[in-house]
Write an enzyme that holds these catalytic residues in place. Structure first.
Site, PDB file in Angstrom:
ATOM      1  N   ARG A 183       0.844  -1.202   0.000  1.00 25.20           N
ATOM      2  CA  ARG A 183       0.000   0.000   0.000  1.00 25.20           C
ATOM      3  C   ARG A 183       0.875   1.246   0.000  1.00 25.20           C
ATOM      4  O   ARG A 183       0.584   2.217  -0.705  1.00 25.20           O
ATOM      5  CB  ARG A 183      -0.935   0.003   1.208  1.00 25.20           C
ATOM      6  CG  ARG A 183      -2.012  -1.067   1.167  1.00 25.20           C
ATOM      7  CD  ARG A 183      -2.972  -0.930   2.341  1.00 25.20           C
ATOM      8  NE  ARG A 183      -3.786   0.274   2.250  1.00 25.20           N
ATOM      9  CZ  ARG A 183      -4.518   0.748   3.247  1.00 25.20           C
ATOM     10  NH1 ARG A 183      -4.525   0.139   4.424  1.00 25.20           N
ATOM     11  NH2 ARG A 183      -5.245   1.839   3.081  1.00 25.20           N
ATOM     12  N   CYS A 239      -1.372   6.543   8.789  1.00 26.89           N
ATOM     13  CA  CYS A 239      -1.711   5.249   8.189  1.00 26.89           C
ATOM     14  C   CYS A 239      -2.801   5.522   7.162  1.00 26.89           C
ATOM     15  O   CYS A 239      -2.727   6.512   6.440  1.00 26.89           O
ATOM     16  CB  CYS A 239      -2.157   4.253   9.262  1.00 26.89           C
ATOM     17  SG  CYS A 239      -3.563   4.828  10.260  1.00 26.89           S
TER      18      CYS A 239
END
Length: 285
Positions: A183, A239
């Site tokens: 990611r 995040c």
């Protein structure tokens, strides 16, 4: 490691009137699963707080603030009052996701200025059950204490999108991306509409702070994870939505970093602003 308690410690302190236990189990892909699991069985006396209903504000239509915006201060004070958290209480949070959801509560309590101890149960509910300790399905009543929770917001613990943008590539400020490497590199993005990371960020997947048994690594092992960072720098952690960054905040502080901040909106907030730069691949490429 500082900020943790063991299952054995919690068992010995279950009857303490100054220990408040909070079940934070939650699954992003099944939002009702955490509360359902709690109702089927939890640590005796534990209250349940839901990530999206209790520990976050509703997501805004324009996605500003990210997928899990910080809760309104008055509402979070009401939530904490409902479960009886008062000055000096030792709050112990747990989940069954490696401490990610519990760390969100740990961070929120610190952000709202709770002056008692705040801990995460190491190895969570799984470790509690493996130890053979009691499990209950009895739901505790809302707290009857007359003392409300009084928040004292610690503004220096959090940064906004605009403040992150000001700090891009600035000496003395380091961005830490807490998501999995694919990611971070933009190779896959199962949740947010845009892949990649904030330029200049280093990648430290939050789960690398745990052992194979799901226990938090020692403070020395956490220092090794962040050995290339300077304790004198401002460390900004993010995040996808500001939740799984919290275990890295815990780990960094345990490792001795003194100036750690959370970008609460995180990646899902960053990409909602047209013109914000995005990087794919590794930083050295």
């Amino acid at each position: 490691m500082k900020g943790l308690v063991s299952a054995a410690w919690l068992k010995d302190n279950l009857a303490s009137s100054r220990v408040v236990i909070v079940d934070c189990r939650f699954l992003l892909n099944d939002p009702d699963a955490g509360e359902q699991a709690y109702r089927e069985g939890h640590i005796p006396g534990a209250y349940y707080l839901d990530l999206e209903r209790d520990l976050s504000a509703p997501k805004q239509p324009d996605v500003r603030g990210g997928r899990h915006p910080l809760p309104d201060v008055d509402l979070i004070a009401t939530v904490f009052s409902r479960i009886g958290i008062i000055s000096g209480d030792h709050v112990v949070a747990y989940d069954d996701q490696g401490g990610a959801m519990a760390a969100r509560l740990w961070w929120l309590l610190r952000w709202t200025g709770h002056d008692g101890e705040i801990s995460i149960l190491d190895r969570g509910f799984a470790g509690w059950k493996e130890a053979g300790y009691p499990v209950s399905s009895e739901i505790p009543s809302p707290s009857a204490t007359a003392d409300p929770y009084v928040p004292r917001i610690q503004d220096g613990m959090v940064v906004t999108q605009a403040e992150v943008r000001q700090r891009l590539h600035r000496p003395g400020s380091v961005l830490v991306d807490s998501r999995e490497a694919p990611r971070y590199r933009g190779e896959s993005e199962p949740i947010d509409p845009v892949a990649g990371h904030i330029p200049g960020a280093v990648n430290r997947f939050w789960k690398d702070g745990l052992t194979e048994q799901g226990r938090y690594k020692s403070a020395e092992q956490q220092r090794e994870r962040f050995a290339d960072l300077s304790p004198d720098d401002e460390i900004i952690v993010y995040c996808g939505s500001g939740v799984t960054a919290c275990p890295n905040v815990l780990a960094l502080e345990a490792a001795g970093f003194r100036n750690v901040k959370l970008y609460a909106g995180s990646w899902s907030d960053w990409i909602s602003y047209e013109g914000n730069p995005i990087k794919t691949g590794d930083e050295e490429n």
